[in-house]
Design an enzyme around this catalytic site. Structure first.
Site, PDB file in Angstrom:
ATOM      1  N   HIS A 191       0.857  -1.181   0.000  1.00  0.00           N
ATOM      2  CA  HIS A 191       0.000   0.000   0.000  1.00  0.00           C
ATOM      3  C   HIS A 191       0.895   1.234   0.000  1.00  0.00           C
ATOM      4  O   HIS A 191       2.020   1.211   0.491  1.00  0.00           O
ATOM      5  CB  HIS A 191      -0.865  -0.052   1.265  1.00  0.00           C
ATOM      6  CG  HIS A 191      -1.938   0.987   1.357  1.00  0.00           C
ATOM      7  ND1 HIS A 191      -1.681   2.302   1.693  1.00  0.00           N
ATOM      8  CD2 HIS A 191      -3.283   0.906   1.190  1.00  0.00           C
ATOM      9  CE1 HIS A 191      -2.812   2.979   1.720  1.00  0.00           C
ATOM     10  NE2 HIS A 191      -3.803   2.162   1.416  1.00  0.00           N
TER      11      HIS A 191
ATOM     12  N   ASP B 187       3.423  -4.063   8.331  1.00  0.00           N
ATOM     13  CA  ASP B 187       2.122  -3.404   8.264  1.00  0.00           C
ATOM     14  C   ASP B 187       1.054  -4.474   8.432  1.00  0.00           C
ATOM     15  O   ASP B 187       0.786  -5.259   7.525  1.00  0.00           O
ATOM     16  CB  ASP B 187       1.982  -2.695   6.912  1.00  0.00           C
ATOM     17  CG  ASP B 187       0.597  -2.099   6.690  1.00  0.00           C
ATOM     18  OD1 ASP B 187      -0.263  -2.202   7.586  1.00  0.00           O
ATOM     19  OD2 ASP B 187       0.363  -1.539   5.599  1.00  0.00           O
TER      20      ASP B 187
ATOM     21  N   GLN C 283      -4.071  -5.353   7.276  1.00  0.00           N
ATOM     22  CA  GLN C 283      -4.937  -6.373   6.681  1.00  0.00           C
ATOM     23  C   GLN C 283      -4.777  -7.732   7.348  1.00  0.00           C
ATOM     24  O   GLN C 283      -5.632  -8.603   7.187  1.00  0.00           O
ATOM     25  CB  GLN C 283      -4.622  -6.506   5.182  1.00  0.00           C
ATOM     26  CG  GLN C 283      -4.870  -5.256   4.357  1.00  0.00           C
ATOM     27  CD  GLN C 283      -6.342  -4.939   4.192  1.00  0.00           C
ATOM     28  OE1 GLN C 283      -7.215  -5.784   4.374  1.00  0.00           O
ATOM     29  NE2 GLN C 283      -6.626  -3.697   3.857  1.00  0.00           N
TER      30      GLN C 283
ATOM     31  N   LYS D 283     -10.162  -1.235  10.494  1.00  0.00           N
ATOM     32  CA  LYS D 283     -10.247  -2.509   9.775  1.00  0.00           C
ATOM     33  C   LYS D 283     -10.477  -3.678  10.729  1.00  0.00           C
ATOM     34  O   LYS D 283     -10.544  -4.828  10.308  1.00  0.00           O
ATOM     35  CB  LYS D 283      -8.973  -2.733   8.955  1.00  0.00           C
ATOM     36  CG  LYS D 283      -8.731  -1.673   7.882  1.00  0.00           C
ATOM     37  CD  LYS D 283      -7.501  -1.973   7.070  1.00  0.00           C
ATOM     38  CE  LYS D 283      -7.108  -0.796   6.182  1.00  0.00           C
ATOM     39  NZ  LYS D 283      -8.103  -0.499   5.138  1.00  0.00           N
TER      40      LYS D 283
ATOM     41  N   CYS E  96      -4.739   2.290  -3.689  1.00  0.00           N
ATOM     42  CA  CYS E  96      -3.515   2.879  -3.115  1.00  0.00           C
ATOM     43  C   CYS E  96      -2.336   1.928  -3.277  1.00  0.00           C
ATOM     44  O   CYS E  96      -1.562   1.707  -2.342  1.00  0.00           O
ATOM     45  CB  CYS E  96      -3.712   3.241  -1.657  1.00  0.00           C
ATOM     46  SG  CYS E  96      -4.899   4.571  -1.390  1.00  0.00           S
TER      47      CYS E  96
END
Length: 403
Positions: free
Chosen positions: A122, A199, A202, A225, A362
């Site tokens: 991303h 990261d 997700q 999220k 993105c």
């Protein structure tokens, strides 16, 4: 897993009609819907205990501070961190990456140093590294993906050297749902003295995370999220790294003593939490995690992946539809319709009350690697159901007939 209808009943936003039809929400990778218990937590804070934390001596501020720090301790336990002091509240994953880039990276990088970044990232895990590279003379180096949209481990190992100081990659990617080999990457990176930034925006919602066992240097994610509100996120860092990093934002709460002859800063975690924090968001994130912990995550993932797999199989059987980079263990399905702009398809689906994401997500470098301008992405969560898949396929078929 519990009956899906029971779960859906806890989400007010899912119990509405769009264009006279039941809303089918297939955009959970962008943001999850919020259960009523999370909404109630926000309402209770603002209606009954609204106060700033770590300041003042009255009952409301004492209660707010106690619950705020209890939420921090809960999130530390949730991801296996040994100390709540290693949990920094942020506005989300994007701010967390920028914080690392402008504190740890900016204070340690030198000209010629390298930052290895996965091609599947991303923008939030690319642009901050480009900015700090320009500031320090370091270089951002792309780790390519394979033709199957997998992290290329062989290429990664060939790029690793003592010049590499930072490796940045997503736990799970947002376009194809690829689960990247973070364990192997961390092990290999540490062998050359590099630190790894994961990261988890997700990934955190789809599998248990133990940052100590993972040996992650930094792990970060957004609340929105994870069934929590927007504007709250978590940055985990190893204590020795966080202690050595300079502050980023200056202001109240992150100081011990301020004078014109010099300022001394607070210890962790306050050093990185200048100003009034998102107290309500932190409490709501803790409540969202507590709610999620009432489920068997393994059962949830079986449910979500089964829906994604069926969607992949049924979309692949349609004429002119091409699924890109589908992974068997993914919760997302990205596809295109040959010769048709992705936004046109998404608009036709929206008219049938199907909410999907369309665009580059993105992730311009990944779109370039796939040689497309964008995709339509359907993403699933524990409140998704069989009828959602049926409705999506029916809507795509109607869109194909119209186009």
């Amino acid at each position: 897993m519990r009956e899906t209808a029971e779960i859906i009943g806890q989400f007010p936003a899912l119990n509405q009609d769009v264009n006279g039809q039941r809303l089918v929400y297939l955009d959970s990778a962008a943001t999850t819907q919020k259960p009523q218990c999370v909404i109630d937590t926000l309402s209770r804070y603002y209606s009954q205990q609204n106060a700033n934390v770590h300041r003042g001596s009255h009952r409301l501020t004492a209660q707010a501070t106690s619950e705020f720090e209890a939420a921090r301790a809960h999130l530390a336990e949730f991801i296996g961190a040994q100390s709540p002091a290693s949990i920094i509240w942020t506005r989300g994953a994007t701010e967390a990456v920028n914080l690392i880039a402008q504190t740890y990276a900016r204070s340690t990088l030198s000209p010629g140093d390298e930052i290895l970044v996965s091609e599947l990232e991303h923008h939030a895990n690319i642009v901050p590294w480009q900015i700090v590279a320009e500031q320090t003379g370091a270089k951002v180096v792309k780790v390519p993906m394979t033709p199957q949209c997998q992290f290329d481990l062989a290429a990664f190992e060939s790029l690793l050297s003592t010049r590499c100081k930072i490796v940045a990659l997503a736990h799970v990617t947002n376009v194809t749902g690829t689960r990247q080999p973070i364990e192997t990457v961390i092990e290999k990176a540490h062998q050359v003295g590099a630190i790894v930034v994961v990261d988890g925006a997700q990934g955190i919602v789809h599998e248990p995370v133990d940052v100590e066992r993972l040996d992650a240097d930094f792990y970060l994610f957004s609340g929105h999220k994870l069934f929590a509100p927007a504007g709250i996120g978590v940055l985990y860092g190893k204590l020795d790294l966080l202690n050595a990093m300079p502050p980023w934002h200056g202001g109240g709460k992150m100081v011990e003593k301020v004078s014109f002859s010099g300022t001394t800063f607070s210890g962790l975690p306050g050093k990185f939490e200048a100003g009034t924090p998102n107290v309500a968001g932190a409490l709501a994130l803790s409540r969202a995690v507590a709610w999620l912990e009432t489920f068997n995550l393994s059962d949830v993932e079986k449910h979500v992946r089964a829906l994604a797999r069926q969607t992949y199989e049924r979309l692949s059987a349609l004429p002119d539809v091409k699924v890109l980079g589908y992974q068997d263990n993914a919760s997302v399905v990205s596809f295109i319709v040959e010769g048709v702009h992705h936004q046109d398809v998404a608009t036709l689906l929206d008219q049938q009350a199907i909410a999907v994401r369309a665009g580059n997500h993105c992730a311009h470098p990944l779109m370039d690697a796939l040689n497309v301008s964008g995709t339509i992405r359907a993403s699933f969560a524990l409140y998704s159901q069989q009828d959602d898949v049926d409705r999506l396929i029916e809507a795509v078929e109607k869109a194909l007939d119209m186009l």
